[in-house]
Scaffold this active site. Structure first.
Site, PDB file in Angstrom:
ATOM      1  N   THR A   1       0.989  -1.020   0.076  1.00 43.45           N
ATOM      2  CA  THR A   1      -0.013  -0.048  -0.088  1.00 43.45           C
ATOM      3  C   THR A   1       0.892   1.091   0.156  1.00 43.45           C
ATOM      4  O   THR A   1       1.947   1.106   0.525  1.00 43.45           O
ATOM      5  CB  THR A   1      -0.880   0.117   1.326  1.00 43.45           C
ATOM      6  OG1 THR A   1      -1.599  -1.361   1.221  1.00 43.45           O
ATOM      7  CG2 THR A   1      -1.750   1.274   1.404  1.00 43.45           C
ATOM      8  N   GLY A   2       0.240   2.353  -0.429  1.00 38.84           N
ATOM      9  CA  GLY A   2       1.110   3.567  -0.415  1.00 38.84           C
ATOM     10  C   GLY A   2       1.429   4.177  -1.857  1.00 38.84           C
ATOM     11  O   GLY A   2       1.187   3.404  -2.842  1.00 38.84           O
TER      12      GLY A   2
ATOM     13  N   THR B   1       4.456   4.538  -3.492  1.00 40.15           N
ATOM     14  CA  THR B   1       5.542   3.984  -3.987  1.00 40.15           C
ATOM     15  C   THR B   1       5.154   2.897  -4.780  1.00 40.15           C
ATOM     16  O   THR B   1       5.307   2.430  -5.757  1.00 40.15           O
ATOM     17  CB  THR B   1       6.659   4.008  -3.103  1.00 40.15           C
ATOM     18  OG1 THR B   1       6.843   5.011  -2.152  1.00 40.15           O
ATOM     19  CG2 THR B   1       7.718   3.600  -3.965  1.00 40.15           C
TER      20      THR B   1
ATOM     21  N   ASP C   1       7.701   3.852   5.937  1.00 41.07           N
ATOM     22  CA  ASP C   1       7.807   5.319   6.432  1.00 41.07           C
ATOM     23  C   ASP C   1       9.151   5.796   6.675  1.00 41.07           C
ATOM     24  O   ASP C   1       9.682   6.798   6.740  1.00 41.07           O
ATOM     25  CB  ASP C   1       6.746   5.800   7.207  1.00 41.07           C
ATOM     26  CG  ASP C   1       5.428   5.228   6.640  1.00 41.07           C
ATOM     27  OD1 ASP C   1       5.173   6.140   5.640  1.00 41.07           O
ATOM     28  OD2 ASP C   1       4.955   4.449   7.032  1.00 41.07           O
TER      29      ASP C   1
ATOM     30  N   GLY D   1       1.749   4.524   7.371  1.00 40.93           N
ATOM     31  CA  GLY D   1       1.532   5.944   7.051  1.00 40.93           C
ATOM     32  C   GLY D   1      -0.093   6.046   6.233  1.00 40.93           C
ATOM     33  O   GLY D   1      -0.622   6.886   6.291  1.00 40.93           O
TER      34      GLY D   1
ATOM     35  N   GLU E   1      -0.631  -5.230   6.010  1.00 39.18           N
ATOM     36  CA  GLU E   1       0.623  -5.443   5.331  1.00 39.18           C
ATOM     37  C   GLU E   1       1.445  -6.415   5.810  1.00 39.18           C
ATOM     38  O   GLU E   1       2.467  -7.287   5.270  1.00 39.18           O
ATOM     39  CB  GLU E   1       1.270  -3.820   5.349  1.00 39.18           C
ATOM     40  CG  GLU E   1       0.487  -3.028   4.373  1.00 39.18           C
ATOM     41  CD  GLU E   1       1.199  -1.638   4.459  1.00 39.18           C
ATOM     42  OE1 GLU E   1       1.244  -1.054   3.595  1.00 39.18           O
ATOM     43  OE2 GLU E   1       1.335  -1.404   5.358  1.00 39.18           O
TER      44      GLU E   1
HETATM   45  C1  5RP Z   1       0.858   2.074   4.237  1.00 42.38           C
HETATM   46  C2  5RP Z   1       2.309   2.033   4.288  1.00 42.38           C
HETATM   47  C3  5RP Z   1       3.138   2.421   3.101  1.00 42.38           C
HETATM   48  O1  5RP Z   1       3.717   1.688   2.484  1.00 42.38           O
HETATM   49  C4  5RP Z   1       4.128   3.629   3.869  1.00 42.38           C
HETATM   50  O2  5RP Z   1       3.243   4.768   4.373  1.00 42.38           O
HETATM   51  C5  5RP Z   1       4.969   4.256   2.463  1.00 42.38           C
HETATM   52  O3  5RP Z   1       3.883   4.969   1.660  1.00 42.38           O
HETATM   53  P1  5RP Z   1       4.498   5.988   0.642  1.00 42.38           P
HETATM   54  O4  5RP Z   1       5.130   5.017  -0.409  1.00 42.38           O
HETATM   55  O5  5RP Z   1       3.354   6.550   0.058  1.00 42.38           O
HETATM   56  O6  5RP Z   1       5.542   6.957   1.027  1.00 42.38           O
HETATM   57  O7  5RP Z   1       3.003   1.396   5.065  1.00 42.38           O
HETATM   58  O8  5RP Z   1       0.427   1.625   5.578  1.00 42.38           O
END
Ligand code: 5RP
Length: 236
Positions: A33-34, A36, A93, A105, A112
């Site tokens: 998730t997120g 990236t 994060d 995040g 996850e």
């Molecule tokens: C979601 C996460 C994400 O992988 C983490 O927040 C990184 O997000 P991004 O790639 O948008 O910086 O743990 O729960």
């Protein structure tokens, strides 16, 4: 540089692509998730579309991952239907020198952790801003909590020296509600000397479902960087 003028976007895109390139035909893939990982999912979809990659199945870690997988044509499966995951790609994060992580995040750390921990290879994709000497330097530890237990869990994490803050929604009034219907406390610690210990201690508080410390789980950390105005991906 391309992708607008946003270097962070460019780093995320390149590192997401680099991880997606490691997926082989026939694999069961944990979809993180997120922002990236979203690029990794997009590139997996591109590879499937071009025929270069065949017969993969995704295990989503969130509603976001499952929406993106559908959008990019990645067939999905569930943990009820499979007995292993070959590779998982997920963001973070914070990443420390031992490859321990803070995640959550996007409030998706519970699913996850289930999916990433089952993968034979768990690849973390981050831009260089996520690398820290010590976990907790920039990010609070997300803790998913049953709504009826918010008050006692708040007191319990305060007793551990943390400063909890109930995560509030954006474009939604009130607290963030996770994909499981729970709430999230973001708990700031002055220093996290022993992440493994803290991970267990937090999860031992009644009412806590899972926290965002991922200790000893990452097999490979790919870092997107900008060098001489060019995006680059290195293994940490
Ligand atoms: C979601 C996460 C994400 O992988 C983490 O927040 C990184 O997000 P991004 O790639 O948008 O910086 O743990 O729960």
């Amino acid at each position: 540089m391309t992708t607008g003028d946003d270097p962070v976007k460019l780093m995320k895109q390149q590192v997401g692509k680099a991880a997606a390139e490691r997926v082989q035909s026939g694999s069961i893939v944990g979809l993180g998730t997120g922002s990236t990982t979203a690029y990794a999912i997009q590139f997996l979809g591109d590879r499937l579309k071009s025929g270069e990659l065949k017969d993969i199945k995704g295990v989503p870690t969130s509603f976001q991952a499952s929406v993106l997988a559908k959008q990019y044509g990645i067939p999905l499966t569930t943990l009820d239907e499979i007995d292993h995951i070959d590779i998982a790609i997920d963001g973070a994060d914070e990443v420390d020198p031992q490859h321990n992580l803070i995640k959550g995040g996007g409030a998706a750390h519970t699913r996850e952790k289930v999916v990433d921990s089952l993968a034979a290879q768990f690849i973390v994709v981050v831009d260089s801003s996520k690398i820290v000497d010590r976990l907790g330097s920039t990010f609070a530890v997300p803790v998913e909590v049953l709504p009826m237990a918010i008050a006692p869990v708040t007191r319990a994490v305060q007793k551990l020296g943390g400063q909890p803050e109930l995560r509030m929604g954006v474009k939604k009034d009130g607290p963030v509600i996770t994909d499981q219907g729970n709430m999230v406390l973001d708990v700031k610690f002055e220093a996290i000397d022993n992440p493994a210990e803290l991970e267990k201690t937090l999860n031992n508080i009644p009412g806590v479902l899972e926290n965002g410390l991922f200790v000893g789980l990452a097999d490979l950390v790919l870092v997107g960087e900008i060098e001489n105005e060019q995006p680059k991906v290195r293994q940490m």
